[in-house]
Write a protein that holds these residues in place. Structure first.
Motif, short mmCIF file in Angstrom:
data_model
loop_
_atom_site.label_atom_id
_atom_site.label_comp_id
_atom_site.label_asym_id
_atom_site.label_seq_id
_atom_site.Cartn_x
_atom_site.Cartn_y
_atom_site.Cartn_z
N LEU A 1 -7.43 7.35 -12.84
CA LEU A 1 -6.87 8.70 -12.77
C LEU A 1 -5.99 8.86 -11.54
O LEU A 1 -4.85 9.36 -11.63
CB LEU A 1 -8.01 9.72 -12.76
CG LEU A 1 -7.64 11.20 -12.62
CD1 LEU A 1 -6.68 11.62 -13.73
CD2 LEU A 1 -8.89 12.06 -12.64
N LEU A 2 -6.47 8.41 -10.38
CA LEU A 2 -5.68 8.51 -9.16
C LEU A 2 -4.44 7.64 -9.23
O LEU A 2 -3.35 8.04 -8.79
CB LEU A 2 -6.54 8.12 -7.95
CG LEU A 2 -5.85 8.21 -6.59
CD1 LEU A 2 -5.33 9.62 -6.32
CD2 LEU A 2 -6.80 7.76 -5.48
N ASP A 3 -4.57 6.45 -9.79
CA ASP A 3 -3.43 5.56 -9.94
C ASP A 3 -2.34 6.22 -10.78
O ASP A 3 -1.15 6.19 -10.44
CB ASP A 3 -3.89 4.25 -10.59
CG ASP A 3 -2.82 3.16 -10.55
OD1 ASP A 3 -1.75 3.38 -9.93
OD2 ASP A 3 -3.04 2.10 -11.13
N LEU A 4 -2.73 6.85 -11.89
CA LEU A 4 -1.77 7.51 -12.76
C LEU A 4 -1.11 8.69 -12.05
O LEU A 4 0.11 8.86 -12.11
CB LEU A 4 -2.48 7.99 -14.03
CG LEU A 4 -1.61 8.71 -15.07
CD1 LEU A 4 -0.49 7.80 -15.57
CD2 LEU A 4 -2.47 9.19 -16.23
N ARG B 1 -3.05 -0.88 -4.52
CA ARG B 1 -3.37 -1.26 -5.89
C ARG B 1 -3.83 -2.72 -5.97
O ARG B 1 -4.77 -3.04 -6.68
CB ARG B 1 -2.16 -1.04 -6.80
CG ARG B 1 -2.42 -1.39 -8.27
CD ARG B 1 -1.21 -1.11 -9.13
NE ARG B 1 -0.94 0.31 -9.30
CZ ARG B 1 0.05 0.94 -8.70
NH1 ARG B 1 0.88 0.27 -7.88
NH2 ARG B 1 0.25 2.22 -8.91
N ASP B 2 -3.15 -3.60 -5.25
CA ASP B 2 -3.49 -5.03 -5.33
C ASP B 2 -4.91 -5.30 -4.82
O ASP B 2 -5.67 -6.06 -5.43
CB ASP B 2 -2.48 -5.87 -4.55
CG ASP B 2 -1.12 -5.89 -5.22
OD1 ASP B 2 -1.06 -5.60 -6.43
OD2 ASP B 2 -0.12 -6.19 -4.54
N ALA B 3 -5.26 -4.67 -3.70
CA ALA B 3 -6.59 -4.88 -3.13
C ALA B 3 -7.63 -3.95 -3.77
O ALA B 3 -8.82 -4.08 -3.48
CB ALA B 3 -6.56 -4.65 -1.63
N ARG B 4 -7.15 -3.06 -4.61
CA ARG B 4 -8.01 -2.04 -5.25
C ARG B 4 -8.84 -1.31 -4.18
O ARG B 4 -10.07 -1.22 -4.25
CB ARG B 4 -8.93 -2.67 -6.30
CG ARG B 4 -9.42 -1.67 -7.35
CD ARG B 4 -10.14 -2.34 -8.49
NE ARG B 4 -10.63 -1.38 -9.47
CZ ARG B 4 -9.94 -0.87 -10.47
NH1 ARG B 4 -8.69 -1.25 -10.64
NH2 ARG B 4 -10.47 0.00 -11.29
N ARG B 5 -8.11 -0.77 -3.22
CA ARG B 5 -8.75 -0.14 -2.07
C ARG B 5 -8.08 1.19 -1.78
O ARG B 5 -6.85 1.30 -1.77
CB ARG B 5 -8.65 -1.06 -0.84
CG ARG B 5 -9.35 -0.56 0.41
CD ARG B 5 -9.37 -1.68 1.45
NE ARG B 5 -10.07 -1.27 2.65
CZ ARG B 5 -9.46 -0.78 3.74
NH1 ARG B 5 -8.14 -0.65 3.75
NH2 ARG B 5 -10.15 -0.44 4.80
N ALA C 1 0.84 -1.19 0.00
CA ALA C 1 0.00 0.00 0.00
C ALA C 1 0.88 1.25 0.00
O ALA C 1 1.91 1.31 0.67
CB ALA C 1 -0.93 0.00 1.20
N LEU C 2 0.47 2.24 -0.76
CA LEU C 2 1.19 3.50 -0.85
C LEU C 2 0.52 4.51 0.06
O LEU C 2 -0.70 4.70 -0.01
CB LEU C 2 1.20 3.99 -2.30
CG LEU C 2 1.78 5.38 -2.56
CD1 LEU C 2 3.27 5.39 -2.25
CD2 LEU C 2 1.54 5.79 -4.01
N MET C 3 1.31 5.17 0.92
CA MET C 3 0.78 6.19 1.81
C MET C 3 1.28 7.56 1.36
O MET C 3 2.48 7.78 1.23
CB MET C 3 1.23 5.94 3.24
CG MET C 3 0.53 4.78 3.93
SD MET C 3 -1.23 5.10 4.26
CE MET C 3 -1.12 6.54 5.33
N VAL C 4 0.36 8.48 1.10
CA VAL C 4 0.69 9.87 0.80
C VAL C 4 -0.25 10.73 1.64
O VAL C 4 -1.46 10.71 1.42
CB VAL C 4 0.51 10.20 -0.70
CG1 VAL C 4 0.91 11.64 -0.97
CG2 VAL C 4 1.31 9.24 -1.57
#
Length: 231
Positions: A165-168, A144-148, A134-137
């Motif tokens: 859009l958020l992923d990009l 991304r893996d859990a699509r959460r 999980a990416l924390m900002v």
């Protein structure tokens, strides 16, 4: 995350520094071992990335001295030397990992994040674990893996195009994303209708859903959009 990059090759240092910043690191660059040792032992860094062949003080010596001064600091060695004895020497000097040149940046980033994870203290028994990938900002967590997606632990409901859009924006954070890049990312999704003229609508919706996360989307006129953290 604050990283010290010790590399005397100016071109390589610029390239690695730019990629690390794009990956979310605050990077300080040292072009010789004496400066690297001074900074690592007197300032606060989350990780040190150290080339062995540094001038003034070699990288192995830097690692040994930093390890003695700060036993828990994650340290990763970069080198063009690929012999077994060189790898053993680097690890024996106190490095947590060893990467041989040439390498691809994604491998370097993965190794850095791995040594950072290993350096974290184990959570108390019963503490819920965050997903490793999980990416924390800010207060935003993107898995991304859990699509959460969550903000301060609360789930955020995103449409497929808002997700893309958020992923990009997150994957290219600190870089301006053009409308053409967004359209290309959206071309893989057939679950929603709407042409390029609807982009502003999705940007507006996503901005509202990111409120309170410490993350915002800035419009760069004539160029595109930029994800930025809010102080």
């Amino acid at each position: 995350m604050r990283a010290l990059l010790a590399e005397d090759d100016a071109i390589l240092a610029d390239a690695l520094g730019a990629n690390l910043r794009a990956a979310g690191f605050d990077v300080e660059v040292a072009d010789n071992g004496a400066v690297a040792e001074y900074l690592l032992t007197r300032q606060t860094f989350d990780v040190g990335i150290i080339d062995i062949g540094l001038p003034l003080v070699d990288g192995l010596t830097v690692v040994q001295r930093v390890r003695a001064a700060k036993p828990g600091m994650p340290l990763l060695i970069l080198t063009a030397l690929d012999g077994l004895h060189n790898r053993v020497a680097g690890l024996n000097a106190g490095a947590d990992d060893y990467l041989t040149k040439p390498f691809d940046f994604p491998e370097l980033e993965a190794r850095i994040r791995a040594v950072l994870r290993r350096s974290q203290p184990a959570p108390p028994a019963g503490t819920p674990l965050e997903p490793a990938d999980a990416l924390m900002v800010g207060q935003l967590q993107f898995d991304r893996d859990a699509r959460r997606v969550t903000i301060a632990g609360q789930p955020v409901d995103l449409s497929p195009r808002e997700w893309l859009l958020l992923d990009l924006l997150l994957s290219q954070r600190r870089k301006v994303i053009t409308k053409e890049q967004i359209a290309q990312a959206w071309s893989t999704d057939v679950s929603e209708s709407g042409g390029p003229s609807s982009l502003e609508v999705y940007i507006h919706r996503l901005r509202r859903k990111l409120e309170g996360s410490g993350v915002g989307i800035r419009t760069v006129r004539g160029l595109g959009y930029l994800l930025e953290t809010q102080d």
